[in-house]
Design a protein around this motif. Structure first.
Motif, PDB file in Angstrom:
ATOM      1  N   HIS A   1      50.952 -23.423   8.310  1.00 52.15           N
ATOM      2  CA  HIS A   1      49.758 -24.257   8.354  1.00 52.15           C
ATOM      3  C   HIS A   1      50.082 -25.720   8.629  1.00 52.15           C
ATOM      4  O   HIS A   1      49.173 -26.531   8.824  1.00 52.15           O
TER       5      HIS A   1
ATOM      6  N   GLY B   1      46.067 -19.677  24.879  1.00 52.49           N
ATOM      7  CA  GLY B   1      46.801 -18.410  24.876  1.00 52.49           C
ATOM      8  C   GLY B   1      47.290 -17.995  23.503  1.00 52.49           C
ATOM      9  O   GLY B   1      47.024 -18.658  22.500  1.00 52.49           O
TER      10      GLY B   1
ATOM     11  N   ASP C   1      49.385 -17.222  20.080  1.00 56.87           N
ATOM     12  CA  ASP C   1      50.007 -18.206  19.212  1.00 56.87           C
ATOM     13  C   ASP C   1      51.495 -17.907  19.009  1.00 56.87           C
ATOM     14  O   ASP C   1      51.904 -17.374  17.980  1.00 56.87           O
TER      15      ASP C   1
ATOM     16  N   LEU D   1      54.146 -16.914  15.736  1.00 60.22           N
ATOM     17  CA  LEU D   1      55.051 -15.759  15.680  1.00 60.22           C
ATOM     18  C   LEU D   1      56.444 -16.178  15.238  1.00 60.22           C
ATOM     19  O   LEU D   1      57.106 -15.486  14.474  1.00 60.22           O
TER      20      LEU D   1
ATOM     21  N   ARG E   1      43.518 -17.847  12.629  1.00 56.44           N
ATOM     22  CA  ARG E   1      44.968 -17.672  12.522  1.00 56.44           C
ATOM     23  C   ARG E   1      45.469 -18.130  11.154  1.00 56.44           C
ATOM     24  O   ARG E   1      46.451 -17.622  10.637  1.00 56.44           O
ATOM     25  N   ASP E   2      44.786 -19.126  10.600  1.00 54.14           N
ATOM     26  CA  ASP E   2      45.197 -19.687   9.320  1.00 54.14           C
ATOM     27  C   ASP E   2      44.553 -18.967   8.136  1.00 54.14           C
ATOM     28  O   ASP E   2      44.939 -19.185   7.000  1.00 54.14           O
TER      29      ASP E   2
ATOM     30  N   ASP F   1      54.225 -11.385  11.877  1.00 58.31           N
ATOM     31  CA  ASP F   1      52.791 -11.545  11.686  1.00 58.31           C
ATOM     32  C   ASP F   1      52.070 -11.266  13.014  1.00 58.31           C
ATOM     33  O   ASP F   1      51.880 -12.159  13.832  1.00 58.31           O
ATOM     34  N   LEU F   2      51.675 -10.011  13.205  1.00 52.35           N
ATOM     35  CA  LEU F   2      51.045  -9.624  14.478  1.00 52.35           C
ATOM     36  C   LEU F   2      49.751 -10.397  14.744  1.00 52.35           C
ATOM     37  O   LEU F   2      49.361 -10.585  15.902  1.00 52.35           O
TER      38      LEU F   2
ATOM     39  N   LYS G   1      49.195 -13.370  14.705  1.00 48.87           N
ATOM     40  CA  LYS G   1      49.435 -14.575  15.498  1.00 48.87           C
ATOM     41  C   LYS G   1      49.457 -14.230  16.987  1.00 48.87           C
ATOM     42  O   LYS G   1      48.980 -14.981  17.822  1.00 48.87           O
ATOM     43  N   LEU G   2      50.012 -13.072  17.329  1.00 50.48           N
ATOM     44  CA  LEU G   2      50.042 -12.656  18.732  1.00 50.48           C
ATOM     45  C   LEU G   2      48.622 -12.419  19.243  1.00 50.48           C
ATOM     46  O   LEU G   2      48.311 -12.681  20.402  1.00 50.48           O
TER      47      LEU G   2
ATOM     48  N   SER H   1      45.909 -13.940  18.022  1.00 51.08           N
ATOM     49  CA  SER H   1      45.134 -15.183  17.993  1.00 51.08           C
ATOM     50  C   SER H   1      45.219 -15.848  19.366  1.00 51.08           C
ATOM     51  O   SER H   1      46.302 -16.194  19.827  1.00 51.08           O
ATOM     52  N   GLY H   2      44.087 -15.955  20.042  1.00 48.08           N
ATOM     53  CA  GLY H   2      44.078 -16.559  21.381  1.00 48.08           C
ATOM     54  C   GLY H   2      44.450 -15.582  22.476  1.00 48.08           C
ATOM     55  O   GLY H   2      44.631 -15.980  23.634  1.00 48.08           O
TER      56      GLY H   2
ATOM     57  N   ARG I   1      41.396 -14.503   3.923  1.00 47.86           N
ATOM     58  CA  ARG I   1      41.360 -15.294   2.708  1.00 47.86           C
ATOM     59  C   ARG I   1      40.027 -16.034   2.693  1.00 47.86           C
ATOM     60  O   ARG I   1      39.605 -16.582   3.701  1.00 47.86           O
TER      61      ARG I   1
END
Lengths: 484, 405
Positions: free
Chosen positions: A163, A189, A191, A195, B133-134, B163-164, B166-167, B169-170, B184
């Protein structure tokens, strides 16, 4: 000439003689991280001073097909920086410049070897700070924090490394450099920055980090409350959350942890109380005062036997010293110990603790408990005496505790990472398809499998042929090899 | 569901639509599509189908809105698990004095949780809470080949495995289907209040910096329509006090004409933020871009847009989250060639400065003049490699990231 000798020559060309370590005595300094039960002496250690040098080292390793492991301060507790046999350790300790502190954009750009606390120190003149504060913050590096997605006592309110890191410059396993993320959280795109954060050094080597800095809160209020039982302390936490209050931190220690901490630092915790709860609130002054009163009221409603409010910064620091000292302090009451790091849904804390107590009794070992009560992150400390042959029993109990956390709907690790330590427990938490998908992701970055191999995901070499709950290797069962 | 006319993706209107009702059905749909070699468009409520580049011809649309269950809500753990097709506004209405801290403009249009993750969309309080994502702590995704994979879990603190989420996200639907999401949640603040300060862009940036340097903790600071909006959330007492202190701080700022600073509450406050959302969404015939830059570049970016607006005779409005350098640019009026000139010039500048630009909406004909995406990011090789690993035949959202892949 062996592969390693040829590689050493090429690395000396890149880094100069001072940048490459190959004498056996010095190499041993790097044989483990904070999880000292696992030790492997690497073939070489290199000390690059720039992103370009890191990239050249990675290219050289790739060309020689030699695995490599990045390392910061080596304070990790899961064996994430454990060297690979016949591999190279890339130490980032010479890349420790704070490149920029920008009070207008409230960001800092630093090299990976900078310590967590050094960032906050550099930002302090502007009333800014870097929020994640792992207990090892005086020595642990931001590069290691990125690898582990480190948290700290205040992550309930402020979140984790992911974060607070806006961008990372990485050397990818193909030797190219890329910046993932940017100076704004808005990036087009998928993130990729997200990752890499928490990937335990397996997707590339971070060579530069852009962090966001927060304005220091106007006020901080901290209290230490004693309770007649762990349940009463836990219920207080539930009530605080139900009241819509998000404290900066909530920590619980049990009788044994308090005893150890007091023996070590004498921070003034009540010896003999079954549970101590630390609650810290921060924010604008009047609001904070209002909510702090409400928290004290909730402590009283749950039969607190004593509330100590920190009168000033010194007293607050003392309360935190008592809490943070607990890990090392158990050394005062036990010759050896394991630190565990599981997470349970917060509402199942009481159940988790009573089962841990029963498991400890069955194994005839003492377990001290320190935990981040707001998010259910447990740090049971399994106490044992190596000289009395308790090591194996203690290790087994510690592993069972982590797996119990998964059974209760939680996680193997809240902040220490999977590393080498828990890779073989991953099948307890994830199915084959989950792990295969994670491996697909890893291969997207590292098709040759040279970047910190053997960490995070279970491998046949580490865990036996079929991924599954850990079974001793046949040779191990026959006493020919040892797991450590 | 997809809109007809200029904004519709080519060929999407003629594709078959599957609407799975649970994880098993969703998996079966993806497995069948893989066997048949079908090109697939993933869609929630369809509020962001114009984001990125237009999807080329597809054979199947997978509509996720049937995956709308609340699977587990644990207020005391501050977590909720949902089917990804649930509309965020529907989910919000079911939470007990808690919220998912996301106020993207599309939420009011019925955007789904999965769609909000796949677009990484956010609104003004993103400055404090980030995007999904957060806030996502666990996901179940279905890959192009039908593999069902899980990462994260149901606890707010967890570092086990990659952390899939994140992939995804976007990812704009190009890496797989988001089927279930664990979020959360945060306590719903007791109240909120907003200070509205009419000023020009450079003054807005200076005042925003002062507010952010103060201990007043604004949850959002937004530039919109010639005003700086600073929002505060918390207890009744706290918000009232902080609004007062913020007003004092602004009025004491040198060279600032203070007469017109307004404290907005209740209806006035909602109206101000609704107007922000309306400009972020835009309407048919607009071109809308989202950009991320260093926060300090804001005044120069606005100046540049003003110049381009005059030069090409179009109306340009900017909504900016000043603390975090997130800007939404709405180009209104004029023809495609005028929009193209503004986008092309401004986007180049942003990308050269290290920022990024995503197209959210376009005037008809724009695609014939300029590409939807600007220069590719440095990590393009990794993105391509991941795309090859997750969707080797390129069947998911084909064309969405063109010309990058």
């Amino acid at each position: 000439m062996t592969t390693i000798e040829r590689l050493a020559e090429r690395l000396r060309d890149i880094l100069g003689p001072r940048g490459v370590i190959d004498n056996p005595q010095d190499l041993r300094t790097y044989e483990c991280d904070g999880l000292t039960g696992y030790r492997v002496t690497p073939a070489l250690v290199v000390l690059p001073t720039s992103t370009h040098e890191v990239a050249e080292v990675v290219k050289a390793c790739r060309d020689s097909k030699v695995p490599y492991v990045a390392r910061g301060a080596g304070t990790g507790l899961s064996g994430g920086a454990l060297p690979v046999e016949d591999g190279v350790v890339i130490s980032l300790q010479r890349m420790r410049a704070i490149l920029d502190v920008d009070p207008v954009d409230r960001q800092a750009t630093v090299e990976p070897g900078v310590t967590n606390l050094a960032i906050s120190r550099a930002a302090a003149p502007y009333n800014l700070y870097y929020a994640p504060d792992p207990s090892s913050q005086q020595v642990c590096t931001i590069g290691g924090n990125v690898a582990e997605n480190s948290g700290g006592a205040h992550c309930l309110k402020y979140g984790f490394t992911t974060h607070h890191v806006l961008a990372v410059e990485v050397v990818l396993p193909d030797g190219t450099q890329a910046t993932l993320g940017g100076y704004s959280p808005e990036v087009a795109g998928p993130d990729l920055r997200g990752l890499v954060i928490g990937s335990e050094g397996t997707l590339g080597i971070v060579t530069r980090v852009v962090v966001r800095l927060l304005r220091k809160p106007e006020t901080v209020r901290t209290l230490l409350a004693d309770f007649p039982s762990i349940e009463a302390a836990g219920n207080t936490v539930t009530d605080i959350i139900a009241a819509g209050i998000v404290p900066a931190a909530m920590e619980i220690m049990d009788r044994l942890a308090i005893e150890a901490s007091e023996a070590a630092v004498g921070a003034g915790y009540t010896i003999g109380t079954p549970a101590a709860l630390v609650v810290e609130l921060d924010g604008p002054e009047d609001e904070c005062a209002q909510l702090f009163d409400a928290v004290q009221e909730l402590c009283r409603a749950n039969s607190t036997t004593k509330i100590r409010v920190a009168a000033d910064d010194t007293e607050r620091a003392m309360i935190w010293t008592g809490r943070k000292a607990a890990f090392a302090a158990v050394g005062r009451i036990s010759p050896n110990y394991f630190v565990q790091d599981g997470v349970v849904p917060r509402t199942r804390l009481a159940e988790a603790l009573s089962r841990i107590g029963a498991m400890g009794a069955e194994a005839k070992l003492r377990v001290a408990n320190v935990f981040h009560a707001g998010d259910g992150n447990l740090h049971p400390l399994v106490l044992y005496d190596e000289s009395r042959g308790e090591h194996e029993r203690a290790e087994e109990l510690s592993k069972k505790i982590a797996e119990l956390c998964v059974e209760l709907g939680g996680s193997l690790s809240g902040e220490h990472g999977i590393g080498t330590d828990k890779a073989c427990s991953m099948p307890v938490m994830f199915g084959e398809d989950d792990l295969a998908t994670m491996d697909r992701l890893r291969r997207g970055f590292d098709p040759d499998g040279l970047c910190n191999p053997g960490k995070v995901l279970p491998t046949p070499r580490l865990c036996g042929e079929k991924p599954g709950p850990y079974r001793p290797h046949p040779l191990e069962a026959a006493g020919v090899i040892e797991r450590l | 569901m997809s809109s007809k006319g200029s904004e519709a993706s080519h060929g999407v209107d003629t594709a078959q639509v599957a609407r799975p009702r649970d994880l098993r059905e969703a998996r079966d749909v993806m497995v069948d599509a893989a066997r048949a070699g079908h090109r697939v468009l993933l869609r929630g409520s369809g509020t962001a189908q114009t984001w990125g580049a237009p999807v080329r011809e597809v054979d199947l649309v997978v509509d996720t809105t049937g995956l709308d269950q609340i699977i587990a809500y644990n207020p005391a753990d501050m977590t909720v698990a949902v089917g990804a097709g649930i509309r965020l506004q529907d989910l919000q209405s079911k939470l007990d004095r808690q919220r998912v801290s996301l106020d993207a403009a599309r939420v009011a249009e019925g955007a789904t949780v999965g769609g909000l993750l796949a677009t990484a969309d956010g609104g003004p309080i993103r400055a404090t809470y980030g995007t999904l994502r957060d806030l996502v702590i666990g996901v179940i995704v279905i890959l192009a080949d039908g593999t069902v994979a899980r990462s994260g879990g149901h606890v707010i603190k967890n570092v086990a495995g990659y952390d899939l989420a994140k992939l995804f996200s976007g990812s704009l639907g190009a890496f797989g289907l988001v089927a279930e999401v664990v979020l959360r949640v945060h306590p719903l603040p007791e109240t909120s209040g907003t200070l509205a300060i009419p000023c020009d862009a450079p003054t807005a940036f200076r005042l925003a910096s002062e507010l952010l340097a103060s201990p007043l903790e604004p949850v959002a600071i937004e530039w919109h329509a010639g005003r700086l909006l600073a929002r505060f959330e918390g207890t009744q007492l706290g918000v009232a006090n902080r609004l007062g202190k913020a007003q004092d701080l602004v009025q004491a700022s040198p060279g600032f004409a203070s007469a017109s600073v307004e404290r907005l509450t209740e209806n006035d406050e909602s109206a101000a933020w609704d107007a922000v959302a309306a400009d972020v969404r835009g309407t048919e015939g607009d071109t809308v871009l989202r950009a991320g830059t260093r926060p300090r570049e804001f005044p120069a970016l606005v100046t540049r847009l003003d110049e381009l607006s005059r030069q090409h005779d179009v109306d340009v409005r900017v909504v900016s989250s000043l603390g975090i350098g997130v800007h939404t640019v709405r180009i209104h009026g004029g023809q495609a060639d005028q929009h193209a000139a503004v986008v092309d010039t401004w986007r180049s500048g942003v990308v050269q400065g290290g920022g990024s630009v995503t197209m959210h909406r376009r005037i008809a004909g724009l695609d014939d003049l300029i590409p939807s995406w600007g220069p590719a990011p440095q990590a393009l090789s990794v993105l391509r490699s991941l795309k090859d690993g997750f969707d080797p035949d390129g069947r998911l959202a084909p064309g969405r990231f063109a010309p990058w892949w």
